[in-house]
Write an enzyme that holds these catalytic residues in place. Structure first.
Site, PDB file in Angstrom:
ATOM      1  N   GLU A 124       0.864  -1.191   0.000  1.00  0.00           N
ATOM      2  CA  GLU A 124       0.000   0.000   0.000  1.00  0.00           C
ATOM      3  C   GLU A 124       0.890   1.226   0.000  1.00  0.00           C
ATOM      4  O   GLU A 124       1.943   1.244   0.638  1.00  0.00           O
ATOM      5  CB  GLU A 124      -0.891  -0.014   1.244  1.00  0.00           C
ATOM      6  CG  GLU A 124      -1.819   1.189   1.383  1.00  0.00           C
ATOM      7  CD  GLU A 124      -1.234   2.340   2.191  1.00  0.00           C
ATOM      8  OE1 GLU A 124      -1.876   3.387   2.283  1.00  0.00           O
ATOM      9  OE2 GLU A 124      -0.101   2.194   2.718  1.00  0.00           O
ATOM     10  N   ARG A 170      -5.605   5.801  -2.100  1.00  0.00           N
ATOM     11  CA  ARG A 170      -4.328   5.128  -1.943  1.00  0.00           C
ATOM     12  C   ARG A 170      -4.143   4.089  -3.046  1.00  0.00           C
ATOM     13  O   ARG A 170      -5.121   3.533  -3.566  1.00  0.00           O
ATOM     14  CB  ARG A 170      -4.237   4.440  -0.581  1.00  0.00           C
ATOM     15  CG  ARG A 170      -4.063   5.399   0.595  1.00  0.00           C
ATOM     16  CD  ARG A 170      -2.726   6.102   0.523  1.00  0.00           C
ATOM     17  NE  ARG A 170      -2.439   6.983   1.644  1.00  0.00           N
ATOM     18  CZ  ARG A 170      -2.717   8.279   1.681  1.00  0.00           C
ATOM     19  NH1 ARG A 170      -3.346   8.839   0.653  1.00  0.00           N
ATOM     20  NH2 ARG A 170      -2.379   9.017   2.720  1.00  0.00           N
TER      21      ARG A 170
END
Length: 349
Positions: A124, A170
């Site tokens: 991430e 994200r």
């Protein structure tokens, strides 16, 4: 009695454990985390408060620490984003902080996974990662995954679509080992986009310390006016209870862009550390627990003992429900490959 599959995970750049928590929610008892690494001492404290039996180590650059990594099935890695974020200098692989090249920490993931060859890698990072340096940085990352034996898929998702009232876009990267059938994997669609700040605000009046002093508020007003004259978008933002928050970040401005008006506190006696009176408009910042709710952390999740660290850590962490949704789809691929005999997990109980 049917054997239970147990997948082994390692948690790199672990922070306070948001990625781990999302995967544990998705996998339940079918996941154990056998190794964790986090360099920040305060984040380590929060991590151990919530995952007390963790095999937690420090700097993953340390070759002796890397020797402690056991074989594993899943690599979790929320590698540092500052080198690629629009909020930073965007130095990418050249980024140096406190003598460490944090822009190169991604290469630790490649080194570790090239050695251990886990079935899946999950990463991430900030949305800007995919566009950094005209896309060159991300292209290099994807190429390194591919030559290490992995098929890469990625997508930008907004936390606001997954049950929390925070706009937080994200980049999520999933890399499956090439010998596996990953054709069934897909990134999750929105599950709940209807929540607002009203859903996470404390039900009772919060202490006066969360309200802005007059001096501080006037400073924010001057700062915003200055940047408006320069046609910049910087400055404080007061949010309605019926809208969503902006992205939480680790710095002060992350809190100041998510101010609310809350008139419920009637005792506006000046706290000792205030240099002026409390503002009478009811303007306050969100509490650490409210910020934790914006990231989807459960009420029982222990926050750091100091509020300054809590705000920093919650701005740096991930949104747990997004991680959980992706992890459920990863689990389906792993389970399917196991049922077909394509994959053998490290543990079966």
């Amino acid at each position: 009695m049917t054997n239970r599959v147990v997948w082994n995970a390692i948690d790199l750049f672990a922070g306070i454990g948001g990625i781990r928590l999302g995967f544990e929610r998705a996998f339940g008892e079918e996941l154990i985390t056998t190794f964790s690494s986090e360099i920040d001492k305060a984040a380590q404290e929060t991590y151990l408060a919530n995952f007390p039996n963790s095999n937690l180590f420090g700097d993953i650059n340390d070759s002796n620490i890397k020797k402690q990594i056991p074989q594993f099935d899943i690599c979790l890695a929320g590698f540092p984003c500052q080198a690629f974020s629009n909020a930073g200098k965007r130095l990418g692989f050249q980024d140096i902080h406190n003598g460490s090249r944090r822009g190169l920490l991604f290469f630790q993931i490649i080194e570790i996974c090239s050695k251990h060859k886990p079935p899946v890698i999950f990463c991430e990072n900030v949305k800007a990662l995919t566009r950094h340096d005209g896309g060159y940085t991300f292209a290099v990352m994807c190429h390194l995954f591919k030559i290490s034996g992995y098929k890469v898929v990625w997508k930008v998702l907004d936390s606001a679509d997954f049950g929390v009232p925070q706009h937080r876009e994200r980049s999520y990267i999933v890399a499956f080992r090439k010998d596996l059938d990953s054709s069934g994997f897909y990134f999750p669609e929105a599950t709940n986009s209807s929540t607002t700040l009203r859903d996470i605000i404390e039900r009772e009046a919060v202490p006066t310390k969360y309200y802005l002093s007059v001096n501080y508020l006037n400073t924010l007003i001057r700062h915003k006016a200055h940047h408006e004259r320069l046609n910049h978008g910087f400055g404080y933002v007061i949010r309605s209870w019926d809208e969503k928050a902006g992205t939480l970040v680790c710095g002060n401005m992350g809190r100041e862009r998510n101010l609310i008006i809350d008139p419920r506190q009637k005792d506006l006696t000046r706290p000792l550390h205030f240099r002026s009176e409390v503002n009478r408009e009811g303007i306050r910042k969100l509490t650490p627990r409210e910020c934790a709710r914006l990231q989807g952390f459960p009420e029982q999740f222990a926050l750091h003992r100091t509020e300054c660290q809590s705000y920093k850590q919650l701005g740096n962490t991930v949104t747990v429900p997004v991680i959980e949704a992706i992890a459920r789809n990863i689990k389906k691929v792993l389970d399917e490959n196991y049922s077909k005999g394509n994959l053998e997990p490290l543990a079966i109980s």
